[in-house]
Scaffold this motif. Structure first.
Motif, mmCIF file in Angstrom:
data_model
loop_
_atom_site.group_PDB
_atom_site.id
_atom_site.type_symbol
_atom_site.label_atom_id
_atom_site.label_comp_id
_atom_site.label_asym_id
_atom_site.label_seq_id
_atom_site.Cartn_x
_atom_site.Cartn_y
_atom_site.Cartn_z
ATOM 1 N N ALA A 2 -23.559 -40.384 0.559
ATOM 2 C CA ALA A 2 -22.643 -39.273 0.325
ATOM 3 C C ALA A 2 -21.374 -39.521 1.109
ATOM 4 O O ALA A 2 -21.423 -39.814 2.299
ATOM 5 N N VAL A 3 -20.245 -39.427 0.440
ATOM 6 C CA VAL A 3 -18.969 -39.602 1.109
ATOM 7 C C VAL A 3 -18.092 -38.422 0.756
ATOM 8 O O VAL A 3 -17.945 -38.082 -0.422
ATOM 9 N N SER A 4 -17.512 -37.785 1.743
ATOM 10 C CA SER A 4 -16.657 -36.640 1.494
ATOM 11 C C SER A 4 -15.401 -36.794 2.321
ATOM 12 O O SER A 4 -15.455 -36.855 3.545
ATOM 13 N N LEU A 5 -14.270 -36.916 1.642
ATOM 14 C CA LEU A 5 -12.997 -37.106 2.329
ATOM 15 C C LEU A 5 -11.975 -36.123 1.792
ATOM 16 O O LEU A 5 -12.024 -35.720 0.634
ATOM 17 N N GLY A 6 -11.016 -35.735 2.626
ATOM 18 C CA GLY A 6 -9.929 -34.889 2.152
ATOM 19 C C GLY A 6 -9.004 -35.680 1.259
ATOM 20 O O GLY A 6 -8.684 -36.823 1.535
ATOM 21 N N ASN A 72 -19.992 -51.307 -0.328
ATOM 22 C CA ASN A 72 -18.656 -51.267 0.272
ATOM 23 C C ASN A 72 -17.583 -50.994 -0.769
ATOM 24 O O ASN A 72 -16.624 -50.251 -0.530
ATOM 25 N N ALA A 73 -17.741 -51.622 -1.954
ATOM 26 C CA ALA A 73 -16.775 -51.402 -3.025
ATOM 27 C C ALA A 73 -16.742 -49.934 -3.425
ATOM 28 O O ALA A 73 -15.665 -49.340 -3.613
ATOM 29 N N ILE A 74 -17.919 -49.314 -3.552
ATOM 30 C CA ILE A 74 -17.980 -47.905 -3.947
ATOM 31 C C ILE A 74 -17.374 -47.019 -2.866
ATOM 32 O O ILE A 74 -16.635 -46.072 -3.158
ATOM 33 N N ASP A 75 -17.647 -47.317 -1.602
ATOM 34 C CA ASP A 75 -17.044 -46.551 -0.507
ATOM 35 C C ASP A 75 -15.518 -46.608 -0.587
ATOM 36 O O ASP A 75 -14.829 -45.578 -0.460
ATOM 37 N N GLU A 76 -14.996 -47.826 -0.791
ATOM 38 C CA GLU A 76 -13.545 -47.991 -0.845
ATOM 39 C C GLU A 76 -12.948 -47.277 -2.053
ATOM 40 O O GLU A 76 -11.876 -46.674 -1.969
ATOM 41 N N SER A 80 -10.161 -44.292 -2.306
ATOM 42 C CA SER A 80 -8.950 -44.481 -3.106
ATOM 43 C C SER A 80 -8.807 -43.402 -4.169
ATOM 44 O O SER A 80 -7.720 -42.854 -4.391
ATOM 45 N N ALA A 81 -9.912 -43.064 -4.846
ATOM 46 C CA ALA A 81 -9.872 -42.043 -5.899
ATOM 47 C C ALA A 81 -9.454 -40.692 -5.337
ATOM 48 O O ALA A 81 -8.697 -39.948 -5.959
ATOM 49 N N MET A 82 -9.956 -40.375 -4.145
ATOM 50 C CA MET A 82 -9.632 -39.082 -3.550
ATOM 51 C C MET A 82 -8.213 -39.055 -2.977
ATOM 52 O O MET A 82 -7.555 -38.021 -2.973
ATOM 53 N N LYS A 84 -5.688 -40.704 -4.311
ATOM 54 C CA LYS A 84 -4.732 -40.703 -5.425
ATOM 55 C C LYS A 84 -5.013 -39.628 -6.463
ATOM 56 O O LYS A 84 -4.161 -39.372 -7.315
ATOM 57 N N ASP A 85 -6.213 -39.010 -6.421
ATOM 58 C CA ASP A 85 -6.625 -38.085 -7.487
ATOM 59 C C ASP A 85 -6.376 -38.726 -8.833
ATOM 60 O O ASP A 85 -5.756 -38.154 -9.731
ATOM 61 N N SER A 86 -6.903 -39.933 -8.981
ATOM 62 C CA SER A 86 -6.504 -40.770 -10.107
ATOM 63 C C SER A 86 -7.639 -41.678 -10.536
ATOM 64 O O SER A 86 -8.604 -41.908 -9.798
ATOM 65 N N LEU A 87 -7.505 -42.199 -11.777
ATOM 66 C CA LEU A 87 -8.394 -43.259 -12.267
ATOM 67 C C LEU A 87 -7.692 -44.606 -12.263
ATOM 68 O O LEU A 87 -8.271 -45.605 -12.696
ATOM 69 N N ALA A 88 -6.457 -44.644 -11.791
ATOM 70 C CA ALA A 88 -5.696 -45.894 -11.732
ATOM 71 C C ALA A 88 -6.024 -46.608 -10.426
ATOM 72 O O ALA A 88 -5.221 -46.652 -9.491
ATOM 73 N N LEU A 89 -7.247 -47.151 -10.369
ATOM 74 C CA LEU A 89 -7.744 -47.757 -9.139
ATOM 75 C C LEU A 89 -7.911 -49.256 -9.310
ATOM 76 O O LEU A 89 -8.262 -49.739 -10.392
#
Length: 590
Positions: A2-6, A72-76, A80-82, A84-89
């Protein structure tokens, strides 16, 4: 997990309004919590995504991706998704399947949240980043942060040098981190308890003759004599290997060591742990691509020029430059340019990561370095039919499996050289085969293969087939039951001492215990044995055979070690051994 970031706030937008009404913000999402899932490398990646009207506020991931790589890829990508609030990753290098699964699962969740996903896939224009050219000074500079580059970095530092490493991809690891991890070495401590007789001379002979005697004898000698000392060096850095050895595909003898950590993560994590502990003297720059080597008026290589997303990077090295950029297996144009041995390779997939494009070879050739044996390109008969990757391969070791074609018949000695097996496979219908094993390879359903995939997960994904009888297995995979049974019976007779019709000599268990398993495989480009010519001390020589001062090379970027065919399990021996030597040699330069 579980990862939760602002998350950063999304840009405000307005909608037309009449009169003096206050502009209102257009919602990007329908607030709530939504779930998305997609198949990753080892099974489903499930995301639970919480959003308010304009932001992704939390992403919780549930998955079984490879520790130290896919996770690690999923964590990163969560971070990044949070942000940018984006799918352009950006995809994470070396973890393509995990990255693609994350994006697909995130998209599914955001569709449920009412988002316009096509807009979310577009990178924001924003203000163009200000580019600034920089210059860095160090003692040893290394191009490439795969196994060879990182081993060289650690070794150079241990020998007293300050180090800078650049890597064009977003992550370190190269082909090493996605490898099957087998490492060949003569090791009496592990081999003797298994009743295995071995010697440096046997290792030398098999490596030299296995490459059709095209390898430089001096380089082969360095490889085989330093293989085990390099294992001891890795262990001194904290790396762990299993207590037994096995025979990896095309190794010709049971001397392949398997790390405790899956895939090649053990090598990379070991090096990065050391590098992170000495980050004041070892610097790594990712997304920084070398463009040219810098040569002084007296012919010495003094550094290189690279490009990063922020501008030109000039690295000056007072002691030496090490080229460790890997091979060119992922460069279709370069493969076609040099291939003289195989049928056209244009449509053959590769096991390599996408950054294996031969850059270091091209740069070295431009300063008159000798480039040798570029036609020696290795194919494996073990590619995934969809991706070319080695993942999904159900074999555990050479001794306990057979290959059958679409008729259910064996067609080659499965303990042979890799080129022999691949040539034989290319003569079969559709250049396709089935690997057949039984419970000896998978005592339980959660037993994993050499890529940390459980056999149950492979069966569930349709990448392997399971049956209680050979006849039932044959029906599942569409081959003749009669032929498959005869093939297995003949193999079992050879295990008991009968002469094998293909001359096979490597055996352990019969294939006689249910459940039985089958996995589909095709040819794939795996390794390029040609490249930069080096001395036993890893110094690069020019077209006249003269050493180019200040320039070293290690790993798959070099040529002339393996000859026409590389033994299975010798790549990681090469990468780590010659990387270690290159680092030590460069650090000692005046």
């Amino acid at each position: 997990m579980a990862v939760s970031l602002g998350a950063c706030a999304a840009p405000e937008t307005t909608v037309p309004n009449e009169g003096n009404e206050t502009p209102v913000e257009e919602s990007v999402f329908t607030p709530g919590t939504y779930e998305g899932s997609a198949k990753g490398f080892h099974g489903d990646v499930v995301l639970t995504v919480t959003v308010n009207e304009n932001e992704i506020t939390e992403i919780v991931a549930d998955h079984t991706e490879t520790e130290g790589l896919g996770d690690n890829a999923i964590d990163e990508m969560i971070a990044s998704a949070m942000e940018k609030d984006s799918l352009a990753l950006d995809m994470m290098s070396g973890a393509t399947y995990s990255s693609e699964a994350f994006l697909a699962a995130l998209e599914m969740a955001l569709v449920k949240a009412g988002a316009d996903v096509e807009k979310l896939k577009v990178k924001e224009a924003g203000e163009e980043a200000v580019k600034e050219d920089i210059t860095k000074d160090t003692e040893v500079a290394i191009i490439g942060a795969g196994g060879a580059g990182l081993s060289a970095a650690v070794s150079a530092h241990q020998n007293g040098a300050k180090v800078i490493v650049i890597e064009k991809m977003p992550n370190v690891g190269g082909n090493t981190i996605i490898s099957g991890s087998a490492y060949n070495a003569v090791d009496e401590k592990r081999q003797a308890p298994q009743g295995i007789e071995d010697s440096i001379e046997k290792f030398y002979t098999q490596t030299y003759e296995g490459g059709d005697k095209q390898g430089d004898p001096e380089l082969v000698r360095v490889l085989v004599e330093n293989a085990y000392p390099t294992i001891e060096w890795l262990e001194s850095l904290g790396m762990e290997f299993k207590d037994t050895v096995f025979t990896v595909l095309g190794a010709l003898w049971p001397r392949s060591h398997k790390p405790v950590e899956p895939l090649g993560t053990g090598y990379i994590n070991t090096y990065m742990n050391y590098i992170n502990e000495h980050s004041d003297e070892i610097e790594i720059l990712t997304e920084t691509e070398a463009k040219e080597l810098v040569v002084s008026e007296d012919g010495r290589v003094t550094g290189f020029i690279a490009e990063s997303k922020n501008g030109k990077v000039t690295v000056n090295a007072s002691k030496g430059v090490i080229v460790a950029t890997g091979g060119f297996g992922a460069n279709v144009e370069m493969r076609d340019q040099y291939n003289t041995i195989w049928p056209a390779l244009t449509n053959i997939k590769t096991t390599n990561h996408k950054g294996a494009t031969g850059d270091g070879i091209v740069m070295a050739e431009k300063i008159n370095a000798s480039i040798v044996q570029m036609e020696n390109i290795q194919l494996l008969p073990m590619g995934d039919p969809e991706t070319g990757s080695l993942s999904g391969n159900i074999e555990q070791g050479v001794e306990n499996r057979i290959f059958v074609n679409s008729d259910g018949n064996r067609f080659v000695d499965e303990g042979e050289r890799r080129d022999v097996m691949t040539n034989a496979l290319m003569e079969q219908e559709d250049s396709m085969m089935w690997v057949i094993v039984d419970q000896h390879s998978y005592p339980t359903g959660d037993t994993v293969n050499n890529f940390n995939e459980s056999i149950d997960s492979l069966v569930e994904q349709g990448r392997a087939f399971k049956a209680d009888t050979l006849e039932e297995l044959a029906q599942q995979i569409g081959v003749s039951p009669e032929n498959l049974v005869k093939s297995v019976e003949a193999f079992n007779a050879a295990v008991d001492g009968a002469t094998d019709e293909f001359g096979r000599t490597l055996f352990m268990h019969k294939i006689d215990t249910a459940p039985f398993y089958a996995g589909k495989r095709v040819p794939t480009v795996h390794h390029t044995m040609g490249g930069i010519k080096i001395t036993p001390e890893t110094r690069v020589v020019d077209v006249n055979g003269v050493v180019i001062p200040g320039l070293f090379a290690a790993g798959e970027v070099t040529g002339g070690i393996h000859g026409a065919n590389r033994l299975g399990g010798n790549a990681l021996t090469d990468v780590n051994t010659f990387g270690r030597i290159a680092g030590a040699q460069a650090a000692k330069e005046n």
